[in-house]
Design a protein around this motif. Sequence first.
Motif, PDB file in Angstrom:
ATOM      1  N   GLU A  17       0.833  -1.204   0.000  1.00 55.88           N
ATOM      2  CA  GLU A  17       0.000   0.000   0.000  1.00 55.88           C
ATOM      3  C   GLU A  17       0.872   1.259   0.000  1.00 55.88           C
ATOM      4  O   GLU A  17       0.575   2.221  -0.698  1.00 55.88           O
ATOM      5  CB  GLU A  17      -0.962  -0.003   1.199  1.00 55.88           C
ATOM      6  N   GLU A  50      -3.978   5.579  -0.615  1.00 58.62           N
ATOM      7  CA  GLU A  50      -3.140   4.384  -0.448  1.00 58.62           C
ATOM      8  C   GLU A  50      -2.443   4.392   0.909  1.00 58.62           C
ATOM      9  O   GLU A  50      -2.326   3.350   1.564  1.00 58.62           O
ATOM     10  CB  GLU A  50      -2.114   4.287  -1.577  1.00 58.62           C
ATOM     11  N   HIS A  53      -4.864   3.230   3.372  1.00 60.03           N
ATOM     12  CA  HIS A  53      -4.994   1.767   3.351  1.00 60.03           C
ATOM     13  C   HIS A  53      -3.889   1.122   4.199  1.00 60.03           C
ATOM     14  O   HIS A  53      -4.162   0.214   4.986  1.00 60.03           O
ATOM     15  CB  HIS A  53      -4.911   1.219   1.920  1.00 60.03           C
ATOM     16  N   GLN A 127     -11.387  -2.304  -3.848  1.00 62.86           N
ATOM     17  CA  GLN A 127     -10.630  -2.674  -5.050  1.00 62.86           C
ATOM     18  C   GLN A 127     -11.522  -2.687  -6.293  1.00 62.86           C
ATOM     19  O   GLN A 127     -11.091  -2.300  -7.379  1.00 62.86           O
ATOM     20  CB  GLN A 127      -9.934  -4.023  -4.868  1.00 62.86           C
TER      21      GLN A 127
HETATM   22 FE   LIG Z   1      -4.869   0.473  -1.810  1.00 66.83          FE
END
Ligand SMILES: [Fe+2]
Length: 170
Positions: A17, A50, A53, A127
């Motif tokens: 990530e 990201e 995440h 996703q």
């Molecule tokens: Fe991601």
Amino acid sequence: MLNEKVTKLLNNQVNKEFYSAYLYLYFSNYYVEQGLNGFANWYQIQAQEERDHAMLMMQYLQNNDETVTFEAIDKPSVELTGNLSPLKEGLKHEQYVTSLIHTIYAQAYEVKDFRTMQFLDWFVKEQGEEETNASDLVKKMELFGSDPKSLYMLDQEMGARVYSAPSLTL
Ligand SMILES: [Fe+2]
């Protein structure tokens, strides 16, 4: 405590990530150089997502008394040319990340780790959305990218994206 293999995969995913954030910042920098600040903005926000995440994965490991292990983050190795290639590379990358999430899910399923499966449900859905977004961008650029006026408008649209925190809280 979690299953050893699940823990290892989640730790690896933290790294992936952060790599995704790094890759998208690389795309963002590239678009700055192309004079497409809207696209640069879009990928800068993508990079923030990201990082979120990665933070969620770390928090999940820590909530389960597992150690977070860091490895070196790879240098983005993709060659970028023109305005379309980052978008195509972005789609490929999201498809890859989906496969990684599915691998962790499969491992959690194998050891009946229902908690991790439930945690990952959000990522499975995320996703799906990421792949749709990335694919839409490729299509838009393929349709309109060669016309300067349309490209300008597309860049404006990309520039309007604002960051919002993830809907998942732990
Ligand atoms: Fe991601």
